[in-house]
Design an enzyme around this catalytic site. Structure first.
Site, PDB file in Angstrom:
ATOM      1  NE  ARG A  57      10.730   5.243  -1.150  1.00 38.73           N
ATOM      2  CZ  ARG A  57      11.567   4.198  -1.130  1.00 38.73           C
ATOM      3  NH1 ARG A  57      12.479   4.126  -0.213  1.00 38.73           N
ATOM      4  NH2 ARG A  57      11.500   3.242  -2.040  1.00 38.73           N
ATOM      5  CB  THR A  58       3.677   5.430  -1.372  1.00 44.26           C
ATOM      6  OG1 THR A  58       4.695   6.012  -2.179  1.00 44.26           O
ATOM      7  CG2 THR A  58       2.401   6.239  -1.500  1.00 44.26           C
ATOM      8  CE  LYS A  86     -11.153 -15.696  -5.767  1.00 45.64           C
ATOM      9  NZ  LYS A  86     -12.036 -15.401  -4.624  1.00 45.64           N
ATOM     10  NE  ARG A 107       2.640   3.375  -5.680  1.00 48.63           N
ATOM     11  CZ  ARG A 107       3.911   3.675  -5.365  1.00 48.63           C
ATOM     12  NH1 ARG A 107       4.843   2.750  -5.438  1.00 48.63           N
ATOM     13  NH2 ARG A 107       4.231   4.894  -4.967  1.00 48.63           N
ATOM     14  CG  HIS A 135       3.516   9.480  -6.500  1.00 50.61           C
ATOM     15  ND1 HIS A 135       2.693   9.392  -5.380  1.00 50.61           N
ATOM     16  CD2 HIS A 135       4.587   8.683  -6.243  1.00 50.61           C
ATOM     17  CE1 HIS A 135       3.263   8.581  -4.501  1.00 50.61           C
ATOM     18  NE2 HIS A 135       4.404   8.134  -5.004  1.00 50.61           N
TER      19      HIS A 135
HETATM   20  N1   CP Z   1       8.588   7.495  -3.631  1.00 50.89           N
HETATM   21  C1   CP Z   1       7.832   6.392  -3.763  1.00 50.89           C
HETATM   22  O1   CP Z   1       6.711   6.445  -4.341  1.00 50.89           O
HETATM   23  O2   CP Z   1       8.404   5.268  -3.269  1.00 50.89           O
HETATM   24  P1   CP Z   1       7.696   3.847  -3.197  1.00 50.89           P
HETATM   25  O3   CP Z   1       7.509   3.372  -4.619  1.00 50.89           O
HETATM   26  O4   CP Z   1       8.616   2.979  -2.407  1.00 50.89           O
HETATM   27  O5   CP Z   1       6.355   4.031  -2.544  1.00 50.89           O
END
Ligand code: CP
Length: 308
Positions: A57-58, A86, A107, A135
């Site tokens: 999703r993100t 590396k 991320r 998040h």
């Molecule tokens: N909600 C969420 O962060 O989903 P993903 O890990 O799929 O990005």
């Protein structure tokens, strides 16, 4: 309110007024997010998406958001294909990403990585999840969803359920919900309780969260049940995961005494917490919630890019 060039690292960096402004801009993005209008607000701009951890999703909704705004994206979804293998440091990788783009989304499995990246980047950095930390963009889309589903956030009974120890979405959301005078209940197995540091902060803010391990008793009074996955990948000891896996399952029988207006949310992915039989009920809001990632991230990109 000026967001141009601002990093988005923690929801705690934003005031309630700023959050409300982001949500109101997100509302205006919905037609373009659905492809019903064409936007060129970010034409000529590039978004770098650096995903050191898996994401559906993100990652996809950030890319969709930039494309719906007329911009472009580059990035990776697996650091194995980069020079991190590396030995290149995160700081150096960020310096490269900022040289090739206008906004950087990160991320990373390490808590604090987004804050570190923001220190090394001249371009704004958006935290797309840092380990068990925060998040913040998920929180913004969660707030947008609550507002959209219930008409307002203020004063609602909200239960956060599942892995509250490692679940970064629950940490970020609890901080934000405290700003909106909600009544919070935290439901988890004893070993996966909300961290004491988060509870202390909420109490400092005047919130009085109720702690429970009995989901069924919490359901009748709840306006939102926010379910989270038990985060297998964050358990140092797999035996501890096995003890709590499948602790809560929100099936039809469990929600028989829920209010008709109660909505079930989940940041997804789900494993066994919500069976597919719930998807067709009036209570399920999690797929609409996932879509809301697009207008909310469009709003953030446009605000941080200084074009709205
Ligand atoms: N909600 C969420 O962060 O989903 P993903 O890990 O799929 O990005």
């Amino acid at each position: 309110m000026n967001f141009k060039g601002k990093d988005v690292v923690s929801i705690r960096d934003f005031s309630k007024k700023e959050i409300e402004h982001i949500l109101s801009v997100a509302k205006t993005m919905v037609p373009a997010a659905k492809g019903q209008e064409i936007s060129e607000l970010m034409k000529g701009k590039i978004l770098a998406t650096l995903f050191y951890e898996p994401s559906t999703r993100t990652n996809l909704s950030f890319k969709a958001a930039m494309l719906r705004l007329g911009g472009s994206t580059l990035g990776f979804t697996d650091a194995k294909g980069t020079s991190a293998t590396k030995g290149e440091t995160l700081a150096d990788t960020i310096r490269m990403a900022e040289a090739y783009s206008d906004i950087v989304v990160l991320r990373h499995p390490q808590e604090g990585s987004a804050r570190l990246a923001a220190q090394f980047s001249k371009q704004p950095v958006i935290n797309a999840g840092d380990g068990a930390g925060q998040h913040p963009t998920q929180t913004l889309l969660d707030l947008f969803t609550i507002q959209d589903e219930l008409g307002s956030i203020e004063g609602k009974n909200i239960a956060l359920v599942g892995d509250l120890r490692y679940g970064r979405t629950a940490h970020s959301l609890a901080h934000a919900l405290a700003m909106f005078d909600t009544k919070l209940t935290f439901v988890s197995p004893r070993t996966l309780k909300m961290p004491g540091e988060v509870i202390r902060h909420l109490e400092d803010e005047g919130a009085e969260p109720v702690i429970s391990d009995d989901l069924e008793s919490v359901i009748p009074d709840s306006d939102i049940i926010y379910v989270t996955r038990i985060q297998k990948e964050r358990f140092p000891d797999p035996a501890e995961y096995i003890k709590v896996a499948g602790s809560y399952r929100l099936d039809q029988d469990m929600i028989k005494n829920a209010k008709q207006t109660m909505r079930i949310m989940h940041p997804l992915p789900r494993v066994n917490e919500i069976p597919p039989e719930i998807d067709a009920t009036v209570h399920s809001a999690y797929f609409r919630q996932a879509f809301n990632g697009v207008p909310v991230r469009m709003a953030l990109l446009a605000l941080v890019g200084g074009v709205v």
